[in-house]
Design a protein around this motif. Structure first.
Motif, PDB file in Angstrom:
ATOM      1  N   GLY A  54      42.750  40.455  55.911  1.00 24.13           N
ATOM      2  CA  GLY A  54      42.740  41.149  57.174  1.00 24.13           C
ATOM      3  C   GLY A  54      43.690  42.171  57.006  1.00 24.13           C
ATOM      4  N   THR A  55      43.642  43.217  58.181  1.00 23.00           N
ATOM      5  CA  THR A  55      44.653  44.383  57.941  1.00 23.00           C
ATOM      6  C   THR A  55      45.951  44.098  58.804  1.00 23.00           C
ATOM      7  OG1 THR A  55      43.667  45.194  60.056  1.00 23.00           O
ATOM      8  CG2 THR A  55      42.520  45.888  58.045  1.00 23.00           C
ATOM      9  N   THR A  56      45.861  43.162  59.803  1.00 27.66           N
ATOM     10  CA  THR A  56      47.430  43.030  60.119  1.00 27.66           C
ATOM     11  C   THR A  56      47.348  41.388  60.414  1.00 27.66           C
ATOM     12  OG1 THR A  56      46.632  42.635  62.774  1.00 27.66           O
ATOM     13  CG2 THR A  56      47.341  44.873  61.604  1.00 27.66           C
ATOM     14  N   PRO A  57      48.412  40.648  60.326  1.00 25.00           N
ATOM     15  CA  PRO A  57      48.819  39.238  60.464  1.00 25.00           C
ATOM     16  C   PRO A  57      48.454  38.671  61.941  1.00 25.00           C
ATOM     17  CG  PRO A  57      51.163  40.208  60.368  1.00 25.00           C
ATOM     18  CD  PRO A  57      50.002  41.406  60.029  1.00 25.00           C
ATOM     19  N   VAL A  58      48.568  39.772  63.099  1.00 24.34           N
ATOM     20  CA  VAL A  58      48.116  39.245  64.058  1.00 24.34           C
ATOM     21  C   VAL A  58      46.760  39.095  64.370  1.00 24.34           C
ATOM     22  CG1 VAL A  58      48.130  40.105  66.729  1.00 24.34           C
ATOM     23  CG2 VAL A  58      50.230  40.564  65.002  1.00 24.34           C
ATOM     24  N   ALA A 101      41.226  47.689  66.453  1.00 22.36           N
ATOM     25  CA  ALA A 101      41.818  46.548  65.854  1.00 22.36           C
ATOM     26  C   ALA A 101      43.055  46.963  65.058  1.00 22.36           C
ATOM     27  CB  ALA A 101      40.807  45.764  64.789  1.00 22.36           C
ATOM     28  N   PHE A 102      43.190  48.265  64.426  1.00 19.00           N
ATOM     29  CA  PHE A 102      44.392  48.662  63.912  1.00 19.00           C
ATOM     30  C   PHE A 102      44.961  49.928  64.352  1.00 19.00           C
ATOM     31  CE2 PHE A 102      46.360  50.701  60.242  1.00 19.00           C
ATOM     32  CZ  PHE A 102      46.883  49.778  59.687  1.00 19.00           C
ATOM     33  N   GLY A 103      44.058  51.040  64.424  1.00 18.73           N
ATOM     34  CA  GLY A 103      44.272  52.106  64.822  1.00 18.73           C
ATOM     35  C   GLY A 103      45.145  53.181  63.799  1.00 18.73           C
ATOM     36  N   ILE A 104      44.206  53.458  62.641  1.00 16.58           N
ATOM     37  CA  ILE A 104      44.582  54.195  61.509  1.00 16.58           C
ATOM     38  C   ILE A 104      45.431  55.606  61.825  1.00 16.58           C
ATOM     39  CG2 ILE A 104      44.047  55.480  59.577  1.00 16.58           C
ATOM     40  CD1 ILE A 104      41.715  53.533  58.962  1.00 16.58           C
ATOM     41  N   VAL A 105      45.136  56.086  63.216  1.00 15.38           N
ATOM     42  CA  VAL A 105      45.604  57.426  63.458  1.00 15.38           C
ATOM     43  C   VAL A 105      47.162  57.095  63.768  1.00 15.38           C
ATOM     44  CG1 VAL A 105      43.600  58.360  64.688  1.00 15.38           C
ATOM     45  CG2 VAL A 105      44.981  56.705  65.941  1.00 15.38           C
ATOM     46  N   GLN A 106      47.651  55.750  63.991  1.00 17.46           N
ATOM     47  CA  GLN A 106      49.000  55.604  64.029  1.00 17.46           C
ATOM     48  C   GLN A 106      49.868  55.963  63.017  1.00 17.46           C
ATOM     49  OE1 GLN A 106      50.036  52.021  67.040  1.00 17.46           O
ATOM     50  NE2 GLN A 106      48.333  51.265  65.923  1.00 17.46           N
ATOM     51  N   ILE A 107      49.333  55.372  61.766  1.00 19.76           N
ATOM     52  CA  ILE A 107      50.112  55.497  60.720  1.00 19.76           C
ATOM     53  C   ILE A 107      49.840  56.947  59.986  1.00 19.76           C
ATOM     54  CG2 ILE A 107      49.797  53.036  60.120  1.00 19.76           C
ATOM     55  CD1 ILE A 107      47.824  53.471  58.040  1.00 19.76           C
ATOM     56  N   VAL A 127      44.678  36.292  53.834  1.00 22.79           N
ATOM     57  CA  VAL A 127      45.727  37.047  53.670  1.00 22.79           C
ATOM     58  C   VAL A 127      45.913  38.443  54.074  1.00 22.79           C
ATOM     59  CG1 VAL A 127      44.701  37.766  51.577  1.00 22.79           C
ATOM     60  CG2 VAL A 127      47.001  37.765  51.335  1.00 22.79           C
ATOM     61  N   CYS A 128      47.221  39.097  54.242  1.00 26.31           N
ATOM     62  CA  CYS A 128      47.140  40.178  54.987  1.00 26.31           C
ATOM     63  C   CYS A 128      47.276  41.205  54.078  1.00 26.31           C
ATOM     64  CB  CYS A 128      48.266  40.115  56.299  1.00 26.31           C
ATOM     65  SG  CYS A 128      48.578  41.789  56.898  1.00 26.31           S
ATOM     66  N   LEU A 129      46.498  42.408  54.310  1.00 24.73           N
ATOM     67  CA  LEU A 129      46.568  43.592  53.470  1.00 24.73           C
ATOM     68  C   LEU A 129      46.685  44.731  54.302  1.00 24.73           C
ATOM     69  CD1 LEU A 129      46.779  44.878  50.666  1.00 24.73           C
ATOM     70  CD2 LEU A 129      44.249  44.944  50.595  1.00 24.73           C
ATOM     71  N   PRO A 130      47.708  45.210  54.793  1.00 26.33           N
ATOM     72  CA  PRO A 130      47.664  46.442  55.771  1.00 26.33           C
ATOM     73  C   PRO A 130      46.938  47.652  55.262  1.00 26.33           C
ATOM     74  CG  PRO A 130      49.733  45.386  55.992  1.00 26.33           C
ATOM     75  CD  PRO A 130      48.952  44.802  54.647  1.00 26.33           C
ATOM     76  N   THR A 149      51.564  53.134  53.007  1.00 27.50           N
ATOM     77  CA  THR A 149      51.103  54.226  52.191  1.00 27.50           C
ATOM     78  C   THR A 149      49.908  53.676  51.360  1.00 27.50           C
ATOM     79  OG1 THR A 149      52.203  53.271  50.223  1.00 27.50           O
ATOM     80  CG2 THR A 149      53.534  54.791  51.663  1.00 27.50           C
ATOM     81  N   LYS A 150      48.944  54.649  50.907  1.00 25.36           N
ATOM     82  CA  LYS A 150      47.974  54.233  50.170  1.00 25.36           C
ATOM     83  C   LYS A 150      48.330  53.650  49.142  1.00 25.36           C
ATOM     84  CE  LYS A 150      43.596  56.406  48.177  1.00 25.36           C
ATOM     85  NZ  LYS A 150      43.003  57.735  47.662  1.00 25.36           N
ATOM     86  N   GLU A 151      49.378  54.093  48.160  1.00 27.24           N
ATOM     87  CA  GLU A 151      49.609  53.506  46.943  1.00 27.24           C
ATOM     88  C   GLU A 151      49.917  51.972  47.094  1.00 27.24           C
ATOM     89  OE1 GLU A 151      49.927  57.843  46.692  1.00 27.24           O
ATOM     90  OE2 GLU A 151      50.784  56.237  48.155  1.00 27.24           O
ATOM     91  N   ARG A 152      50.599  51.421  48.128  1.00 25.53           N
ATOM     92  CA  ARG A 152      51.012  50.241  48.409  1.00 25.53           C
ATOM     93  C   ARG A 152      49.553  49.560  48.444  1.00 25.53           C
ATOM     94  NH1 ARG A 152      55.511  47.551  50.215  1.00 25.53           N
ATOM     95  NH2 ARG A 152      55.052  45.678  51.449  1.00 25.53           N
ATOM     96  N   MET A 153      48.711  49.918  49.419  1.00 28.70           N
ATOM     97  CA  MET A 153      47.635  49.336  49.613  1.00 28.70           C
ATOM     98  C   MET A 153      46.762  48.773  48.349  1.00 28.70           C
ATOM     99  SD  MET A 153      44.163  50.289  52.032  1.00 28.70           S
ATOM    100  CE  MET A 153      43.673  51.706  51.022  1.00 28.70           C
ATOM    101  N   ILE A 154      46.732  49.920  47.499  1.00 30.94           N
ATOM    102  CA  ILE A 154      46.115  49.576  46.175  1.00 30.94           C
ATOM    103  C   ILE A 154      46.623  48.684  45.103  1.00 30.94           C
ATOM    104  CG2 ILE A 154      44.953  50.872  44.063  1.00 30.94           C
ATOM    105  CD1 ILE A 154      43.518  51.604  46.570  1.00 30.94           C
TER     106      ILE A 154
END
Length: 382
Positions: free
Chosen positions: A149-153, A282-288, A169-172, A358-363
């Motif tokens: 999931g993209t957020t724990p919530v 559900a997440f709002g990519i524009v925020q990040i 498991v959460c993976l933002p 960050t994208k690097e963290r996600m990967i």
């Protein structure tokens, strides 16, 4: 499993990229392939027939011919045939939800290997489709080895996932930082000289809550201007609302913004506002994306959504109750009240982006999930 032995297929949605789900799948494919992990993406083609698009030595996009778009779903029988033919090449399929077509293709593929389910959101709008899809969705939840999931919530609050919490498991989501060009930023700032710019971006559709952002301008002084980027079915109604409230000088619908122009708007604004009102957001990519430019965010506390988790209240911005124009305006004024307060939120936005999005963290964390989850290490990267 070591990454050298991984053969991954990102499965679902469509190409070319138009929304958040397919962007995440594509970014995972590209990012993993740059780590020399073999990773393809199979999806429906928005236009044209079956196509293979080489990305690099480790990645391809496998586009499958679409018959028709029905109930927001690409109907692509070709995906069923293609997956049955190709699935044995992979030892891990990463399927993205919601996508009934991809789920059906997996069900009929005969694939026996490991499956990870990326749960971007529950199905919210297509209630009729959900009645027919629910048995297949139940099969999918039982079939998969792990649910990302993209957020724990969202993982915790989704009613659909209540019985499978032990698999989650959460993976933002992570993105590359926006890189505004100084001259383009200055051009926008000069066009609204002397104004504090509030920027928002998204499709002009009901769940985005733009009527409340328009109304919020009534509670802001003439020192503010609200710029809303995007196209959609509500454009005429929103423009009528702007004119009805005589807000033409304070709210501007600027239409669709080209990708190469978008960073400048993030760079030029003082505050970014996400006024969405439904769990569809559900997440709002524009925020990040805004946070990557150090821009404080005003967002909404949508029940069961991860939006208000992404924007840490009091840190990267302020979260308010949905459907409240006054609250949106008050939050904007609070963030921009004085230089010290504003700098605090700017620092918080920068810090939250760099720590989580960050994208690097996600990967990096996605690769850890691939390599470690079968060992029972369900680490949450949030």
């Amino acid at each position: 499993m070591d990454k050298e032995n991984l053969r991954v297929l990102q499965l679902g949605k469509f190409y070319p990229i138009r929304g958040g789900v397919e962007k995440v799948a594509y970014d995972l494919m590209v990012g993993l392939s740059e780590q020399q992990v073999h990773c393809d993406m199979m999806c429906a083609a928005s236009d044209g027939g079956d196509t293979v698009i080489p990305i690099n030595d480790y990645a391809r996009v496998l586009c499958c011919r679409t018959w028709i778009k029905l109930a927001a779903t690409m109907i692509s029988p070709a995906m069923i045939y293609a997956l049955r033919k190709q699935c044995k090449k992979y030892n891990l399929i990463h399927i993205h939800h919601p996508d009934p077509m991809a789920c059906l293709a997996l069900f009929l593929s005969g694939y026996k290997g490991r499956v990870i389910l990326h749960w971007h959101s529950d199905i919210q709008k297509q209630k009729t489709l959900l009645k027919f899809y629910r048995p297949l969705q139940r099969w999918l939840l039982k079939r998969v080895d792990l649910i990302v999931g993209t957020t724990p919530v969202y993982l915790k609050e989704s009613p659909v996932l209540k019985q499978v919490q032990d698999k989650t498991v959460c993976l933002p989501i992570g993105v590359n930082p926006m890189q505004p060009h100084p001259k383009e930023v200055e051009r926008i700032r000069m066009a609204f000289r002397g104004k504090k710019i509030v920027f928002s971006l998204g499709r002009l559709v009901p769940y985005k809550g733009y009527r409340y952002l328009v109304e919020a301008a009534r509670y802001l002084s003439n020192d503010y201007v609200i710029l809303i980027g995007g196209a959609g079915t509500l454009k005429e109604k929103l423009q009528e609302k702007i004119e009805e409230l005589e807000l033409q000088e304070k709210v501007k619908l600027i239409g669709r913004i080209d990708d190469d122009e978008l960073p400048a708007y993030y760079g030029a604004c003082d505050v970014f506002c996400l006024s969405s009102i439904q769990k569809t957001e559900a997440f709002g990519i524009v925020q990040i994306e805004a946070m990557s430019c150090g821009k404080p965010v005003v967002a909404t506390k949508i029940p069961q959504s991860g939006v208000s988790w992404v924007n840490a209240d009091g840190v990267s911005g302020i979260n308010v109750v949905p459907e409240d124009a006054q609250a949106l305006a008050d939050a904007i004024k609070t963030i921009t009240a004085d230089e010290a307060t504003y700098k605090k939120y700017v620092a918080g936005a920068n810090r939250r982006y760099n720590e989580l999005f960050t994208k690097e963290r996600m990967i990096e964390n996605c690769l850890k999930i691939y390599c470690n989850y079968e060992r029972g290490k369900h680490e949450c990267f949030s």
